[in-house]
Design an enzyme around this catalytic site. Structure first.
Site, PDB file in Angstrom:
ATOM      1  N   LYS A  13       0.822  -1.209   0.000  1.00 29.60           N
ATOM      2  CA  LYS A  13       0.000   0.000   0.000  1.00 29.60           C
ATOM      3  C   LYS A  13       0.858   1.262   0.000  1.00 29.60           C
ATOM      4  CE  LYS A  13      -2.081  -1.093   3.888  1.00 29.60           C
ATOM      5  NZ  LYS A  13      -1.574  -2.445   4.242  1.00 29.60           N
ATOM      6  N   ARG A  88      -9.416   1.121   8.912  1.00 29.07           N
ATOM      7  CA  ARG A  88      -9.112  -0.285   9.162  1.00 29.07           C
ATOM      8  C   ARG A  88     -10.246  -1.005   9.877  1.00 29.07           C
ATOM      9  NH1 ARG A  88      -3.276   0.338   9.051  1.00 29.07           N
ATOM     10  NH2 ARG A  88      -2.182  -1.637   9.177  1.00 29.07           N
ATOM     11  N   ARG A 127      11.808  -6.580   4.560  1.00 36.74           N
ATOM     12  CA  ARG A 127      11.562  -5.155   4.346  1.00 36.74           C
ATOM     13  C   ARG A 127      12.430  -4.259   5.227  1.00 36.74           C
ATOM     14  NH1 ARG A 127       5.490  -2.796   4.823  1.00 36.74           N
ATOM     15  NH2 ARG A 127       5.512  -3.363   7.018  1.00 36.74           N
ATOM     16  N   ARG A 160      14.677  -1.747  10.217  1.00 34.12           N
ATOM     17  CA  ARG A 160      13.563  -2.689  10.115  1.00 34.12           C
ATOM     18  C   ARG A 160      12.535  -2.292  11.168  1.00 34.12           C
ATOM     19  NH1 ARG A 160      14.587  -6.628   6.310  1.00 34.12           N
ATOM     20  NH2 ARG A 160      16.789  -7.127   6.064  1.00 34.12           N
ATOM     21  N   ARG A 172      -1.123  -9.133  13.052  1.00 32.39           N
ATOM     22  CA  ARG A 172      -1.581  -8.107  12.102  1.00 32.39           C
ATOM     23  C   ARG A 172      -2.467  -8.717  11.027  1.00 32.39           C
ATOM     24  NH1 ARG A 172       4.180  -6.151  10.797  1.00 32.39           N
ATOM     25  NH2 ARG A 172       3.323  -4.880   9.127  1.00 32.39           N
TER      26      ARG A 172
END
Ligand code: ADP
Ligand code: ZN
Length: 214
Positions: A13, A88, A127, A160, A172
């Site tokens: 996103k 959300r 990531r 990170r 999550r």
């Protein structure tokens, strides 16, 4: 144009939102970034949300709705807004609808990015983010340049995220399926939903989004 990008953690996103910011001069409103900023600044909100975020649970609707309201009331973006990571929950979606109505702003599109769970785990554990400018890198799909410098700002410090570990990710994902995925039906019913395959290369996904937006 005003739009929401919706999708599980790691769907891309933020990466796609940044492309839209570049291409269409839109303003990106990321509640995740706002909350991380609150933590860095050591504010009361930052202290309240730290543990919840690291665990991978959602912070309260009240906190994120207030953050978004403040931004919308103070910001001015002729190119429109991209809501990234917000709403959300259904309560957040209703609150956003009311806020936009008040400001006479139209929600043009909701882009759902579809990525399967296995790919999410791989992506998220690979990531890292530039501390200087927030550019997101990925060891597998978008590595940090060989000279060790961020291609956007030249920064050399990459972090990170504390919640980018397998345990938090599981929480999550569960939060996404339980609390956020009902928004897919909600926006479908409102006639604004487009779904794109988030598994492709970054530029291919961007192209799919471009054609969904028309
Ligand atoms: P990702 O989409 O990669 O999971 P974000 O950066 O959007 O991450 O959000 C990180 C964390 O911030 C979430 O796991 C949650 O704890 C909190 N958060 C962000 N946006 C919201 C929101 N709209 N409602 C509740 N919690 C949020
Ligand atoms: Zn950078």
């Amino acid at each position: 144009m005003n739009l929401i990008v919706l999708g599980p953690p790691g769907a891309g996103k933020g990466t796609q939102a940044r492309i839209l910011v570049e291409e269409r001069k839109m303003a990106q409103l990321s509640t995740g970034d706002m909350l991380r900023e609150a933590r860095r600044s050591g504010s009361a909100i930052g202290r309240t949300v730290a543990e919840v975020m690291d665990r991978g649970d959602l912070v309260t609707d009240e906190i994120v709705i207030d953050l978004i309201r403040e931004r919308l009331e103070s910001a001015d973006s002729p190119g429109g807004y991209i809501f990234d990571g917000f709403p959300r929950t259904l309560a957040q979606a209703d609150a956003l609808g009311a806020l936009l109505d008040d400001l006479d702003v139209r929600l043009d599109a909701v882009i759902e990015m579809q990525v399967d769970d296995d790919a999410l785990v791989t992506r998220i554990t690979a990531r890292s983010t530039c501390s200087g400018c927030g550019e997101v890198y990925n060891d597998l799909t978008k590595p940090i340049p060989a000279d060790g410098k961020c291609s956007v700002c030249g920064g050399t410090d990459f972090q990170r995220r504390a919640d980018d570990n397998e345990n938090s990710l599981r929480t999550r994902l569960m939060a996404y399926y339980k609390q956020t995925s009902p928004l897919i039906g909600y926006y479908h019913a409102k006639g604004v939903l487009s779904s794109v395959n988030g598994l492709g290369e970054i530029q291919d996904v961007a192209a799919e989004i471009r054609s969904a937006l028309g």
